[in-house]
Design an enzyme around this catalytic site. Structure first.
Site, PDB file in Angstrom:
ATOM      1  N   HIS A  30      -5.588  -9.277  -0.965  1.00 21.22           N
ATOM      2  CA  HIS A  30      -4.704  -8.560  -0.080  1.00 21.22           C
ATOM      3  C   HIS A  30      -3.923  -7.707  -0.988  1.00 21.22           C
ATOM      4  CE1 HIS A  30      -0.949 -10.770  -0.960  1.00 21.22           C
ATOM      5  NE2 HIS A  30      -1.688 -11.676  -1.148  1.00 21.22           N
ATOM      6  N   HIS A  37      -1.261  -3.550  -0.971  1.00 15.42           N
ATOM      7  CA  HIS A  37      -1.227  -2.109  -0.442  1.00 15.42           C
ATOM      8  C   HIS A  37      -2.171  -1.172  -0.828  1.00 15.42           C
ATOM      9  CE1 HIS A  37       1.847  -3.812   1.740  1.00 15.42           C
ATOM     10  NE2 HIS A  37       2.796  -3.948   0.673  1.00 15.42           N
TER      11      HIS A  37
END
EC number: 2.8.2.-
Length: 396
Positions: free
Chosen positions: A180, A182
């Site tokens: 995970h 951005h």
């Protein structure tokens, strides 16, 4: 902030981030060159990639399937107990390879040869959802890894794209894995991999997302209340910012969810690009396993548990009745007035981002309608609704 450098370990050993000399991106991996031998060394780096937290480095000479000598950087914002766990896991890998030798010829079970990538959009309940994955990983026996990019840049350099794809697909010790970060969508097929990862994501009403991000930069949240934020001290409300034509609340700041789904093409980041919108829609339908919405996060979790129990078994119950350690709320957030909302909605950028949001919402509700049934105000996952018959030739 300067890049973290690993201290020397042994005669002639040197270390550095896994990147080009002038590159930026991944602090997930690093590499070392120097001291010969087949052993592994664990030591903290001099400075962490973000917020001063030291990651852990493992020089692993036996994992050379792709890069020869490889050097893993396990990084993040870990407290002391999590760093202790990291040391323990590194020792386990070292012992496994010392005893068994290289595992290049080992074939993973199909159920374990799975990687999920959650390229999370900021301020869409991404931390809340990710913490559920962390809460479940030990019980469900998978690994969770944070992709920590320099300055949270969602666009990787071409060389980092290659490194990331090769590591995600070949790091067997971390499979099954849940990555995970951005980072905008990356098409693994471009790199010739045999098995692509499973992409998932969550998006949010674009104005609500921007309002949340605006106050987050000023007041933080209840997840790490003591951390000083970039805009701390600015008391101006979102309404006042819009009225004054401020840059932090400008319509251009709405342009985020479309490029995150569009990907690494230059046009994706051209604010207001119609091509980027259509590409984002295409990727959402064709490249993402499931995309939920913040406003219906529980239903998103329920569908993931039904479809991918290897990772999400127990997620729904945890979300409903757990200790709420996964919840995260921005503090001091004030809802914008109707006038402020109306002003932002005049922008073509809002219209495009909202079109994408409505598109994603319609798709999610379509998937949900075919997967669940409602009874007494509760949603229930449908049992298997197909079977096989008329199977020939008949077995004796």
């Amino acid at each position: 902030m300067s890049q973290p450098r690993c201290p020397r370990s042994g005669p002639g050993a040197s270390a550095g981030l896994f990147q080009g000399p002038a590159g930026s991106a991944l602090s997930l991996f690093a590499r070392c060159f120097g001291a010969a031998g087949g052993s592994a060394f664990v030591f903290p780096c001099a400075a962490g990639p973000a917020r001063g937290q030291p990651p852990f480095c493992l020089w692993e000479t036996t994992l050379g399937a792709v890069f020869g000598k490889r050097f893993w950087l396990l990084c993040g914002e870990s407290p002391l107990e999590e760093r202790a766990i990291a040391r323990h896991e590194v020792r386990e890998i070292e012992q496994r390879h010392t005893v068994d030798g290289p595992r290049q010829d080992v074939t993973l079970d199909e159920e374990d040869d799975v990687v999920i990538i959650y390229n999370r959009v900021p301020k869409t309940a991404s931390t809340s959802f990710t913490n559920i994955a962390y809460d479940l990983c030990a019980k469900n026996k998978y690994h969770v890894l944070h992709i920590n990019t320099t300055k949270n840049n969602p666009v990787m350099s071409l060389q980092d794209q290659v490194r990331f794809v090769k590591n995600v697909t070949s790091w067997r010790e971390m499979k099954p894995g849940f990555y995970h970060g951005h980072v905008s969508y990356l098409d693994f097929a471009k790199f010739g991999v045999k098995k692509k990862p499973i992409y998932i994501n969550v998006i949010r009403d674009p104005i609500e997302r921007l309002v949340s991000y605006y106050y987050f930069l000023r007041f933080g949240d209840d997840y790490r209340p003591g951390l000083r934020r970039r805009k701390q001290g600015d008391k101006k409300t979102f309404d006042e910012c819009v009225a004054a034509g401020g840059s932090d609340c400008a319509p251009e700041k709405l342009w985020l969810q479309i490029p995150f789904f569009c990907g690494h093409s230059s046009e994706c980041w051209n604010v207001g690009s119609r091509w980027a919108l259509e590409q984002a829609k295409y990727n959402l339908i064709n490249e993402y396993f499931l995309v939920g919405v913040t406003e219906e996060l529980e239903d998103f979790i329920m569908l993931l548990e039904a479809a991918l129990p290897r990772f999400f078994r127990g997620a729904t119950e945890l979300y409903r009745t757990g200790k709420k350690s996964h919840l995260r709320k921005t503090t001091e957030k004030k809802l914008p007035t109707k006038e402020t909302i109306a002003k932002l909605q005049q922008s073509e950028i809002w219209k495009m981002e909202n079109e994408f949001y409505e598109f994603a919402l319609e798709q999610f509700q379509f998937v949900r309608a075919h997967a669940v049934r409602e009874k007494d105000g509760e949603l229930y996952i449908l049992a298997q609704n197909f079977f096989y018959e008329k199977i020939y030739p008949k077995s004796n």
